[in-house]
Design a protein around this motif. Structure first.
Motif, mmCIF file in Angstrom:
data_model
loop_
_atom_site.group_PDB
_atom_site.id
_atom_site.type_symbol
_atom_site.label_atom_id
_atom_site.label_comp_id
_atom_site.label_asym_id
_atom_site.label_seq_id
_atom_site.Cartn_x
_atom_site.Cartn_y
_atom_site.Cartn_z
ATOM 1 N N GLU A 4 -7.561 -6.177 -10.452
ATOM 2 C CA GLU A 4 -6.507 -7.176 -10.615
ATOM 3 C C GLU A 4 -5.176 -6.546 -10.267
ATOM 4 O O GLU A 4 -4.878 -5.413 -10.651
ATOM 5 N N ASN A 19 -4.449 -14.582 -12.050
ATOM 6 C CA ASN A 19 -4.947 -13.245 -11.768
ATOM 7 C C ASN A 19 -5.246 -13.150 -10.282
ATOM 8 O O ASN A 19 -5.789 -14.079 -9.684
ATOM 9 N N ILE A 20 -4.871 -12.045 -9.665
ATOM 10 C CA ILE A 20 -5.120 -11.822 -8.246
ATOM 11 C C ILE A 20 -6.227 -10.784 -8.125
ATOM 12 O O ILE A 20 -6.069 -9.648 -8.576
ATOM 13 N N ALA A 34 -0.852 -13.367 -1.623
ATOM 14 C CA ALA A 34 -1.175 -13.706 -3.003
ATOM 15 C C ALA A 34 0.008 -13.451 -3.934
ATOM 16 O O ALA A 34 0.312 -14.254 -4.826
ATOM 17 N N SER A 38 2.106 -16.172 -6.347
ATOM 18 C CA SER A 38 1.974 -16.044 -7.804
ATOM 19 C C SER A 38 3.108 -16.688 -8.598
ATOM 20 O O SER A 38 2.849 -17.439 -9.543
#
Length: 368
Positions: A4, A19-20, A34, A38
């Motif tokens: 993550e 969460n990435i 990403a 966010s």
């Protein structure tokens, strides 16, 4: 390995947690994408603005004077991605080798997002050359629906290229070039003739000639356009500009032989019906839309519904120049056959290239 990656300035008060997750299949540019998403997804920066740029100046910073560079990634094809943040905003800039760029901003307010984007892109594009260029839109169906991009294309004035076309076609072409909005009596423009006779060049000249009152859009995937009602509606509704006066639009569909041939109904399903509906049916009502179609088919092989009286604003056969016209154009008899020559053949002769023998495969078009 999968892990993550937390966003550097994540605010725990955001409405949506995010969460990435990245693994070995992801690139550094994917991570930047990403991270840029966010703050918008979490609600920390709920306002977003985006701009697609053409002809970006090499020295354009594409960012405000203030801001901190968080990430930078480059790939071998020349694409570069940067992630920059400031007080209440996040900026993602993707630049490509072909001098296009995408600039997206998320911010805590609409005003801030707009101002950051404006400062980032102000003066970043080179002006379009005034001479021999015209803006043309290009439509295609992407993963998220219809997409339109506007690009400058070369287009010569009609009075400079009229001699490239046979004398028997020029009166009809002169009338077409001179059309004004009040004189539009049909919604379909049909240009038919062998490959290499200059149909595409003619449409570029038409875009230049009609520039004051008509926006020309080329549909890159016409086979999908009439098989996808949602895509067709997007293109038919159009792309409204900031101009105070709404201009007409001309949709260009090149090489649509199967769509308008005598057997089109059986071959293309509802495609022909939707085309006719766009030109003079309910779909076309209320929108000032014209449709230009080029085809290599002979007029006698086209569907009778397409060529019926009253449907076409213009219906012109663009054939080869006669031998006398071709010799006058080239200034020589060398290589010109007794039956004449197409425009593509004349350009080839002028450049010192051999003309393929008659009957050779010309499926790729010899387009000009």
């Amino acid at each position: 390995m999968i892990r993550e990656v937390p966003f550097p300035s994540r605010d725990p008060s955001g409405e949506l947690p995010m969460n990435i997750w990245v693994d070995d299949a992801d690139s550094a540019i994917d991570v930047i994408d990403a991270l840029a998403l966010s703050p918008f997804a979490t609600g920390v920066q709920p306002c977003s603005r985006l701009a697609n740029l053409e002809r970006v100046r090499p020295d354009a910073p594409l960012r405000p004077a203030e801001g901190r560079l968080l990430r930078i990634a480059q790939v071998e094809d020349g694409t570069e991605s940067r992630l920059i943040c400031g007080e209440g905003w996040t900026l993602r800039v993707v630049r490509h080798r072909n001098r296009t760029a995408t600039v997206s901003v998320t911010a805590v307010s609409e005003e801030l997002a707009t101002s950051v984007l404006k400062e980032s892109i102000d003066g970043a594009e080179e002006p379009v050359p005034d001479t021999d260029h015209i803006d043309m839109g290009f439509w295609w169906r992407g993963a998220h629906g219809g997409t339109r991009s506007q690009k400058p294309i070369t287009a010569q004035p009609w009075d400079e290229i009229g001699r490239n076309y046979p004398g028997r076609a020029r009166p009809a072409l002169d009338r077409l070039m001179a059309v004004k909005p009040a004189e539009v009596s049909g919604r379909l423009i049909l240009l038919h003739g062998p490959p290499g006779t200059g149909k595409t060049t003619l449409l570029r000249a038409l875009a230049k000639q009609w520039h004051d009152w008509c926006q020309v859009d080329c549909v890159l995937d016409p086979e999908r356009l009439f098989n996808d009602p949602g895509y067709l509606m997007e293109v038919a509704v159009g792309y409204d500009t900031d101009d105070e006066t709404q201009r007409w639009r001309l949709l260009v569909l090149e090489d649509c032989d199967e769509l308008i041939s005598a057997g089109a109904k059986a071959q293309a399903g509802q495609g022909l019906s939707r085309l006719l509906n766009l030109t003079d049916g309910l779909l076309g009502q209320g929108r000032d839309v014209l449709v230009a179609i080029t085809t290599n088919e002979d007029l006698t092989r086209l569907h009778p519904a397409v060529v019926r009286p009253g449907r076409c604003l213009a219906q012109v056969e663009i054939g080869p120049l006669t031998r006398d016209e071709a010799v006058a154009w080239l200034g020589s008899t060398q290589g010109v056959s007794p039956s004449g020559a197409t425009l593509a053949e004349l350009y080839a002769l002028r450049a010192g290239r051999e003309i393929p023998p008659s009957g050779a495969d010309d499926s790729t078009g010899l387009y000009l």
